[in-house]
Design an enzyme around this catalytic site. Structure first.
Site, short mmCIF file in Angstrom:
data_model
loop_
_atom_site.label_atom_id
_atom_site.label_comp_id
_atom_site.label_asym_id
_atom_site.label_seq_id
_atom_site.Cartn_x
_atom_site.Cartn_y
_atom_site.Cartn_z
N CYS A 293 0.81 -1.17 0.08
CA CYS A 293 0.15 0.09 -0.20
C CYS A 293 0.76 1.30 -0.06
CB CYS A 293 -0.94 0.27 1.22
SG CYS A 293 -2.23 -1.27 1.02
N ARG A 436 -5.54 1.02 1.80
CA ARG A 436 -6.20 1.28 0.72
C ARG A 436 -7.61 1.48 0.54
NH1 ARG A 436 -3.51 -0.47 -4.59
NH2 ARG A 436 -1.43 -0.88 -3.73
#
Ligand code: SPV
Ligand code: MN
Length: 647
Positions: A293, A436
């Protein structure tokens, strides 16, 4: 509550060596004179017993004690090539390693905490009863190194002498694993004994790839014996499953912080990086993000990059929050690493000078590694983790999405080696948490106080990525550390409140959420995909740097403080020379109140199932935020632009 040294010590029960006399006898029988002499430098009896028992269990043909010398490093590398665990690439010092197609990420379903009968583990983790693990390890690890060499290395997870550094032994029959260990960790052969005494503990890791065949991967296991601080791993090679000095020992370090140093230490899945602000001052950040991420990218944005994965943190006597990086290298996801977004890293990956192990990328006929998102036209052919590949190969990406590059950090242009070697650590002024998240939280929000900061970490949710095999959907990822927290989550939550709320921490950091993953589709944009770009991270961190020093003001909202448009506009111009339209600011920073409330409700429901007294503090934060959000919604509607908040 974890009790150390409880239950059967599986390694010693299988190895059968219980006295130092027996251990020494075994060394004399099995080690050649050169390596016997090398091992004589280690006198810690507990460590020698671990090594003897690993030998007795695995029955290698030969034992190699790795002193960390240039000759030893060279030998391990050469043997990796000779055995075929790695192959040379066109650029000198660059190699490729392939893991089996079934072993391309952490195998969450085959990873277990070994537990004693009354021992509870995190609701997001798997445990197995001690006797079951014991029998399984005995069945599969006895004699697993026949015909192989066992390498034994001694490392420090952090600069030698730092308060939160912890020594570890890595034992493996894989040259790739030992090569990676040397790139990522500090060999402390000469300091090991003293470090064990200073810290009062050490970790042990025993790994063998065994047969290294696809058909045996289902039998692979990754075991953490928390009670005896020992890991076992077999029938796999992916570093996240095998180089357990990394995540296996991060799990033990988390236990140590919680059960030996509660309120004084934390062990986090965080990058550490320094940002240069006005007048040349350097402000250090530590930030958590789930695997895949943008943690490495964020770390690389700093002017003084320290580490991209792990942080050992403590409260220093002067009241500051200090951190050291247990590592000296990166094992970074390579997908989408390109010249534009990652210039420092690309320099190491595309030019001679750095020693790099690429894993699971494609290699073209010229010996050039290629990966999805490398910014060049796709090759016509090559070999990847599944074999021969062309653009017409159906269903197989050019490179695996969890392909990695392994290199020492000192070869990366913005790394500050001196600071990463300093046992005093860096003073952390900013803590960030991210995941995310396509539709809910803005790019930055700052907690109003420490409890609200802990709540940001407790509330991370994120879309699954390729780092974990079989993971899917949007999941809770508290502190982005949950894959590595063995303890019941409410106990971990309490350790967080105890740390950040400790009155000894007189120099509190600011705590903030970050989100790079808002999309046009979810925020009423006319474009496609993400609202921002990788380089915008310079601005988000740059704003936090100024905010920490009181040099920009913020807008107060029920969820915390958000930046003003003018300040961001100026930072976009100054830091990355990019136009930042107000319309984009509004899309990014409007509060989508229903989404945020839904997020809080989801968190409340999930945390309600975790029994523990610390929940009271967390729920107080949620309650206050929710009340504020509902009042705002009543006054201004479901989507509130930042301009209306400032008014
Ligand atoms: C991660 O997946 O978070 C990594 C690589 O940093 S691993 O060693 O697999 O954990
Ligand atoms: Mn990681």
């Amino acid at each position: 509550m974890l009790e150390f040294k409880q239950g059967v010590d599986i390694l010693s029960a299988i190895g059968g060596i219980t006295t130092i006399g027996e251990a020494k006898k075994l060394f004399e029988e099995r080690l050649d004179p050169e390596h016997l002499q090398r091992l004589a430098a280690i006198t810690n009896e507990a460590a020698l017993l671990k090594i003897a028992n690993a030998m007795a269990m695995c029955v290698p043909d030969r034992i190699y004690i790795h002193t960390g010398s240039d000759e030893d490093r060279d030998y391990v590398r050469r043997m990796s090539l000779e055995k075929g665990e790695e192959q040379s690439l066109a650029i000198p010092g660059h190699t490729i390693h392939f893991d089996l197609p079934e072993d391309q990420g952490r195998m969450v379903d085959q990873t277990f905490y070994i537990a004693d009968p009354a021992e509870e583990v995190s609701s997001l983790a798997k445990k197995e009863a001690r006797e079951v693990s014991h029998a399984y390890i005995k069945e599969h690890m006895c004699g697993i190194m026949r015909g192989k060499t066992m390498y034994v290395g001694f490392y420090s997870r952090g600069p030698v002498g730092a308060r939160a550094s912890i020594p570890a032994i890595e034992i493996s029959s894989s040259n790739y694993v030992m090569h990676s260990a040397e790139l990522l960790y500090r060999n402390c052969y000469t300091d090991f004994d003293a470090e064990v005494i200073r810290r009062g503990e050490f970790f042990t890791n025993v790994h063998s790839e065994g047969t290294n065949r696809s058909e045996d991967v289902p039998k692979a296991r990754i075991y953490m014996d928390r009670s005896w601080q020992t890991t076992f791993s077999f029938f796999c090679t992916y570093a996240g499953n095998t180089l357990l000095m990394k995540k296996g020992n991060h799990r033990f370090a988390t236990d140590s912080a919680m059960y030996k140093h509660n309120g004084e230490e934390l062990s986090e899945h965080m990058f550490i990086t320094g940002m240069t602000g006005p007048g040349g001052r350097v402000t250090y950040f530590a930030g958590a993000a789930p695997s895949g991420c943008g943690k490495t990218t964020t770390a690389m944005v700093g002017s003084n990059f320290i580490g991209d994965d792990l942080a050992q943190m403590w409260i220093e006597a002067d009241g500051s929050l200090r951190a050291v990086n247990p590592e000296i290298g990166i094992f970074g996801i390579i997908e989408d690493v390109n010249q534009e977004g990652d210039p420092y890293l690309m320099h190491c990956l595309r030019r001679p000078g750095a020693e790099v192990i690429f894993s699971n990328v494609l290699v073209d006929p010229q010996g050039k590694p290629r990966w999805t998102g490398d910014g060049e036209p796709p090759p016509e052919q090559g070999v990847n983790f599944k074999g021969a590949w062309t653009p017409a190969t159906a269903g197989v990406p050019m490179s695996h999405p969890n392909s990695r590059c392994t290199l020492t950090a000192e070869t990366i242009g913005n790394h500050n080696k001196r600071v990463n070697a300093d046992p005093k650590g860096v003073v952390i002024k900013v803590i960030t948490y991210s995941g995310r998240d396509a539709n809910t939280m803005p790019p930055i929000w700052v907690a109003k106080n420490m409890d609200a900061g802990v709540a940001i970490g407790a509330s991370i949710v994120s879309k699954a990525t390729a780092a974990e095999i079989g993971a899917s959907g949007v999941n809770r990822q508290p502190w982005a550390n949950s894959p590595f927290v063995a303890a019941p989550l409410a106990e971990y939550l309490e350790a967080q409140f105890n740390f950040y709320g400790n009155p000894k921490m007189s120099q509190k950091p600011i705590m903030a959420g970050l989100n790079y993953f808002l999309t046009h589709e979810e925020r009423g944009g006319s474009g496609k995909g993400l609202l921002g770009e990788k380089q915008d991270v310079h601005v988000w961190l740059g704003w936090l740097e100024l905010f920490t020093h009181g040099e920009v003001q913020a807008i107060e909202t029920p969820i915390g403080l958000i930046p003003k448009y003018e300040d961001l506009h100026q930072l976009f111009t100054n830091r990355i020379d990019k136009e930042y339209p107000e319309s984009l600011y509004i899309m990014q920073f409007s509060l989508y109140i229903d989404n945020i409330i839904a997020r809080i409700d989801l968190q409340e429901a999930a945390w309600s199932k975790e029994p523990g007294t610390s929940l009271r503090l967390l729920f107080a934060v949620y309650k206050e935020q929710k009340a504020g959000l509902l009042a705002l919604k009543a006054a201004k509607g479901r989507i509130v632009p930042p301009g209306e908040l400032a008014a």
